[in-house]
Every structure is written in C-alpha cells, then in structure tokens.
Design a protein around this motif. Structure first.
Motif, PDB file in Angstrom:
ATOM      1  N   ARG A  23      29.607   2.766 -25.931  1.00  0.00           N
ATOM      2  CA  ARG A  23      28.488   2.927 -24.998  1.00  0.00           C
ATOM      3  C   ARG A  23      27.199   2.724 -25.787  1.00  0.00           C
ATOM      4  NH1 ARG A  23      30.723   7.824 -26.240  1.00  0.00           N
ATOM      5  NH2 ARG A  23      29.326   9.464 -27.034  1.00  0.00           N
ATOM      6  N   ALA A  24      26.096   2.605 -25.069  1.00  0.00           N
ATOM      7  CA  ALA A  24      24.827   2.262 -25.710  1.00  0.00           C
ATOM      8  C   ALA A  24      24.353   3.394 -26.611  1.00  0.00           C
ATOM      9  CB  ALA A  24      23.771   1.943 -24.658  1.00  0.00           C
ATOM     10  N   LYS A  25      24.500   3.224 -27.915  1.00  0.00           N
ATOM     11  CA  LYS A  25      24.084   4.298 -28.825  1.00  0.00           C
ATOM     12  C   LYS A  25      22.570   4.481 -28.825  1.00  0.00           C
ATOM     13  CE  LYS A  25      24.298   1.352 -32.991  1.00  0.00           C
ATOM     14  NZ  LYS A  25      24.989   1.195 -34.294  1.00  0.00           N
ATOM     15  N   GLN A  26      21.849   3.452 -28.392  1.00  0.00           N
ATOM     16  CA  GLN A  26      20.390   3.561 -28.330  1.00  0.00           C
ATOM     17  C   GLN A  26      19.955   4.770 -27.506  1.00  0.00           C
ATOM     18  OE1 GLN A  26      22.242   0.874 -27.706  1.00  0.00           O
ATOM     19  NE2 GLN A  26      21.241  -1.041 -28.324  1.00  0.00           N
ATOM     20  N   LEU A  27      20.799   5.152 -26.525  1.00  0.00           N
ATOM     21  CA  LEU A  27      20.447   6.230 -25.601  1.00  0.00           C
ATOM     22  C   LEU A  27      21.131   7.548 -25.933  1.00  0.00           C
ATOM     23  CD1 LEU A  27      20.543   4.225 -22.246  1.00  0.00           C
ATOM     24  CD2 LEU A  27      18.593   4.649 -23.753  1.00  0.00           C
ATOM     25  N   GLU A  28      21.879   7.587 -27.022  1.00  0.00           N
ATOM     26  CA  GLU A  28      22.548   8.833 -27.401  1.00  0.00           C
ATOM     27  C   GLU A  28      21.522   9.865 -27.881  1.00  0.00           C
ATOM     28  OE1 GLU A  28      25.883   9.837 -27.223  1.00  0.00           O
ATOM     29  OE2 GLU A  28      25.890   8.082 -25.904  1.00  0.00           O
ATOM     30  N   ILE A  29      21.769  11.113 -27.532  1.00  0.00           N
ATOM     31  CA  ILE A  29      20.874  12.206 -27.909  1.00  0.00           C
ATOM     32  C   ILE A  29      21.275  12.742 -29.282  1.00  0.00           C
ATOM     33  CG2 ILE A  29      19.972  14.472 -27.293  1.00  0.00           C
ATOM     34  CD1 ILE A  29      19.177  12.329 -25.318  1.00  0.00           C
ATOM     35  N   ILE A  54      13.334  -5.234 -29.822  1.00  0.00           N
ATOM     36  CA  ILE A  54      14.273  -6.293 -29.463  1.00  0.00           C
ATOM     37  C   ILE A  54      15.521  -5.658 -28.847  1.00  0.00           C
ATOM     38  CG2 ILE A  54      15.559  -8.310 -30.240  1.00  0.00           C
ATOM     39  CD1 ILE A  54      12.516  -8.519 -30.581  1.00  0.00           C
ATOM     40  N   LEU A  55      15.720  -5.947 -27.567  1.00  0.00           N
ATOM     41  CA  LEU A  55      16.891  -5.473 -26.838  1.00  0.00           C
ATOM     42  C   LEU A  55      17.824  -6.640 -26.569  1.00  0.00           C
ATOM     43  CD1 LEU A  55      15.054  -3.171 -24.265  1.00  0.00           C
ATOM     44  CD2 LEU A  55      16.233  -2.466 -26.361  1.00  0.00           C
ATOM     45  N   GLY A  56      19.048  -6.320 -26.195  1.00  0.00           N
ATOM     46  CA  GLY A  56      20.024  -7.369 -25.895  1.00  0.00           C
ATOM     47  C   GLY A  56      21.056  -6.843 -24.921  1.00  0.00           C
ATOM     48  N   ALA A  57      22.191  -6.383 -25.437  1.00  0.00           N
ATOM     49  CA  ALA A  57      23.210  -5.782 -24.582  1.00  0.00           C
ATOM     50  C   ALA A  57      22.616  -4.563 -23.875  1.00  0.00           C
ATOM     51  CB  ALA A  57      24.420  -5.372 -25.425  1.00  0.00           C
ATOM     52  N   GLU A  60      18.200  -3.991 -19.904  1.00  0.00           N
ATOM     53  CA  GLU A  60      17.401  -3.403 -18.830  1.00  0.00           C
ATOM     54  C   GLU A  60      17.671  -1.914 -18.691  1.00  0.00           C
ATOM     55  OE1 GLU A  60      14.974  -4.541 -17.212  1.00  0.00           O
ATOM     56  OE2 GLU A  60      15.064  -6.675 -17.662  1.00  0.00           O
ATOM     57  N   THR A  61      18.925  -1.516 -18.831  1.00  0.00           N
ATOM     58  CA  THR A  61      19.264  -0.095 -18.745  1.00  0.00           C
ATOM     59  C   THR A  61      18.561   0.693 -19.836  1.00  0.00           C
ATOM     60  OG1 THR A  61      21.425  -0.574 -17.781  1.00  0.00           O
ATOM     61  CG2 THR A  61      21.158   1.575 -18.830  1.00  0.00           C
ATOM     62  N   ILE A  62      18.599   0.170 -21.043  1.00  0.00           N
ATOM     63  CA  ILE A  62      17.952   0.854 -22.162  1.00  0.00           C
ATOM     64  C   ILE A  62      16.450   0.942 -21.930  1.00  0.00           C
ATOM     65  CG2 ILE A  62      17.433   0.704 -24.625  1.00  0.00           C
ATOM     66  CD1 ILE A  62      20.259  -0.610 -24.918  1.00  0.00           C
ATOM     67  N   LYS A  63      15.840  -0.184 -21.557  1.00  0.00           N
ATOM     68  CA  LYS A  63      14.385  -0.202 -21.347  1.00  0.00           C
ATOM     69  C   LYS A  63      13.978   0.804 -20.282  1.00  0.00           C
ATOM     70  CE  LYS A  63      10.110  -1.442 -21.571  1.00  0.00           C
ATOM     71  NZ  LYS A  63       9.634  -0.446 -20.608  1.00  0.00           N
ATOM     72  N   ASN A  64      14.779   0.955 -19.256  1.00  0.00           N
ATOM     73  CA  ASN A  64      14.433   1.847 -18.153  1.00  0.00           C
ATOM     74  C   ASN A  64      14.615   3.325 -18.499  1.00  0.00           C
ATOM     75  OD1 ASN A  64      13.740  -0.293 -16.497  1.00  0.00           O
ATOM     76  ND2 ASN A  64      15.777  -0.455 -15.595  1.00  0.00           N
ATOM     77  N   ASN A  65      15.198   3.593 -19.662  1.00  0.00           N
ATOM     78  CA  ASN A  65      15.477   4.982 -20.026  1.00  0.00           C
ATOM     79  C   ASN A  65      14.682   5.457 -21.237  1.00  0.00           C
ATOM     80  OD1 ASN A  65      17.803   6.361 -18.385  1.00  0.00           O
ATOM     81  ND2 ASN A  65      18.335   4.190 -18.546  1.00  0.00           N
ATOM     82  N   ALA A  68       8.418   3.265 -24.127  1.00  0.00           N
ATOM     83  CA  ALA A  68       7.952   2.476 -25.276  1.00  0.00           C
ATOM     84  C   ALA A  68       6.479   2.701 -25.573  1.00  0.00           C
ATOM     85  CB  ALA A  68       8.222   0.995 -25.045  1.00  0.00           C
ATOM     86  N   ALA A  69       5.766   3.314 -24.653  1.00  0.00           N
ATOM     87  CA  ALA A  69       4.354   3.682 -24.861  1.00  0.00           C
ATOM     88  C   ALA A  69       3.540   2.523 -25.417  1.00  0.00           C
ATOM     89  CB  ALA A  69       4.251   4.900 -25.765  1.00  0.00           C
ATOM     90  N   GLY A  70       3.659   1.384 -24.772  1.00  0.00           N
ATOM     91  CA  GLY A  70       2.825   0.249 -25.152  1.00  0.00           C
ATOM     92  C   GLY A  70       3.465  -0.737 -26.106  1.00  0.00           C
ATOM     93  N   ILE A  71       4.613  -0.405 -26.670  1.00  0.00           N
ATOM     94  CA  ILE A  71       5.305  -1.365 -27.542  1.00  0.00           C
ATOM     95  C   ILE A  71       5.991  -2.405 -26.667  1.00  0.00           C
ATOM     96  CG2 ILE A  71       7.168  -1.670 -29.213  1.00  0.00           C
ATOM     97  CD1 ILE A  71       6.570   1.107 -30.281  1.00  0.00           C
ATOM     98  N   PRO A  72       5.651  -3.689 -26.812  1.00  0.00           N
ATOM     99  CA  PRO A  72       6.293  -4.722 -25.999  1.00  0.00           C
ATOM    100  C   PRO A  72       7.757  -4.877 -26.369  1.00  0.00           C
ATOM    101  CG  PRO A  72       4.925  -5.725 -27.677  1.00  0.00           C
ATOM    102  CD  PRO A  72       4.671  -4.255 -27.754  1.00  0.00           C
ATOM    103  N   TYR A  73       8.517  -5.409 -25.431  1.00  0.00           N
ATOM    104  CA  TYR A  73       9.941  -5.603 -25.696  1.00  0.00           C
ATOM    105  C   TYR A  73      10.373  -7.001 -25.283  1.00  0.00           C
ATOM    106  CZ  TYR A  73      11.114  -5.179 -20.715  1.00  0.00           C
ATOM    107  OH  TYR A  73      11.216  -5.397 -19.375  1.00  0.00           O
ATOM    108  N   LEU A  74      11.414  -7.475 -25.944  1.00  0.00           N
ATOM    109  CA  LEU A  74      12.064  -8.734 -25.586  1.00  0.00           C
ATOM    110  C   LEU A  74      13.539  -8.435 -25.342  1.00  0.00           C
ATOM    111  CD1 LEU A  74      10.773 -11.159 -28.387  1.00  0.00           C
ATOM    112  CD2 LEU A  74       9.842 -10.889 -26.077  1.00  0.00           C
ATOM    113  N   ILE A  75      14.104  -9.016 -24.302  1.00  0.00           N
ATOM    114  CA  ILE A  75      15.552  -8.970 -24.136  1.00  0.00           C
ATOM    115  C   ILE A  75      16.083 -10.288 -24.679  1.00  0.00           C
ATOM    116  CG2 ILE A  75      17.482  -8.843 -22.526  1.00  0.00           C
ATOM    117  CD1 ILE A  75      15.877  -6.951 -20.831  1.00  0.00           C
TER     118      ILE A  75
END
Length: 198
Positions: A23-29, A54-57, A60-65, A68-75
């Motif tokens: 699962r997306a470790k980016q969102l793990e607490i 830089i996002l990938g897999a 959108e789910t990660i970005k929505n959770n 980023a407080a102003g840090i731009p993102y790329l998928i």
C-alpha cells in the motif's frame, strides 16, 4: 524559518508503488504524521528554496491526502522506469522555473528522521567544504539526502533510468563531503519497518 545562503532546488521523490509494503507508504502514519507530510512540512521550514514533489503510483490519492502548502507537484507517468526518471522530471521542472538554480537536494519520502536541520546542514557544508556533492553517511554507506552542485546537473539528467544518483557520488569521491546521519538507515519498506517505529 531557517534562512539559507544560496537558492537551492529540492526534489521530493514519492513516485514509487510501495510494492513490498502493499500500500502507499507515503500515507503511512509514523510518530503521529504521514511520512510524506512530515517531509513536506520540514521542507516548508526552509527559506530560499524551490521544491517540487514527484508523484507517480497512486498519485492523485496521495496528493489529495497531504497538504503540500504551496509545493508544486508532478504526477510522473513514467515512474516505473525508476527513481532516476522521477528525479530527472523534477530537475527539469525546477530548471524550467529557476534557470539560475545552482544546487539541488534529492530527498525520498520514507526516511522519517530527515528534518529541516539536516537539510540546512547539507547546504551549509556545501558552502564550507567547497565540495560539489554533499551526502549523508549511515550504516557504512552514503546516500540520500544528497546535494549536488549545478556542475552535476547534466550528469544527473544523463543517468539511465535504472541508474541511481549514487553512481555519480562514487564516480566523484574526490568532490564528496559527508554529513553523519545515523538514523538515515531507517526507512520504510515493509510492515516490520513500520512496526519498529510505532
């Protein structure tokens, strides 16, 4: 806010699928905060930096959770090509927006002990040592977070997709300064890694 001496790019690489965790470790607490949110918050403590996420897999789910407080993102659609591909997408983005960028820090999202003080130390040691590569030392190796001077931008952009930036570090050891970061060996890849930090 921490004031830094020179404009610095920061590439936050969070594009992987976390296949070993499932699962997306980016969102793990970890310690009360999502892994990626922790990194974003620490980067946002710095001044005079231009960052990109830089996002990938699961992008959108990660970005929505996260906030980023102003840090731009790329998928990055080609995230499966490897970490260097994601890094290169970030570096191209930064250079298109900050053509006079003179150094860049590469970060991953799963080192929970990275903080603003460490990133500041990399930048300060770059100025003090006059070396072109400042990297962290832990567990008998060297690696991320790592800062590269602009003289290495072309080489970073020339890496093959499966090659890592560590290749450039080892090719240029005479231009390397290391910063001790013992907790850098702690990253999140498996369920056991998470359990050890609960």
């Amino acid at each position: 806010m921490l004031s830094l001496l020179k404009p610095t790019g920061i590439i936050i690489m969070a594009a992987g699928a976390s296949s070993r965790l499932g699962r997306a470790k980016q969102l793990e607490i970890v310690k009360g905060k999502m892994l990626l949110q922790h990194i974003l918050d620490e980067v946002n403590k710095l001044e005079n930096v231009s960052a990109v996420l830089i996002l990938g897999a699961n992008g959108e789910t990660i970005k929505n959770n996260v906030d980023a407080a102003g840090i731009p993102y790329l998928i990055h659609q080609a995230w499966k090509e490897g970490m260097s591909s994601s890094m290169q997408a970030g570096l191209r983005y930064l250079l298109s927006n900050e053509p006079n960028l003179n150094q860049v820090i590469l970060l991953v999202c799963d080192q929970p002990f990275v903080n603003a003080d460490l990133l500041t130390q990399l930048i300060e040691q770059k100025a003090a040592s006059e070396k072109g590569i400042i990297c962290c030392a832990y567990a008998d190796t060297i690696g991320v977070p790592v800062l590269f001077d602009q003289q290495y931008f072309d080489a970073l952009l020339a890496l093959k997709s499966k090659e890592g930036a560590k290749k450039l570090i080892f090719q240029n050891m005479g231009d390397v300064f290391t910063v001790a970061f013992p907790k850098g060996e702690i990253d999140i890849d498996t369920e056991a890694d998470l359990e050890g930090l609960s």
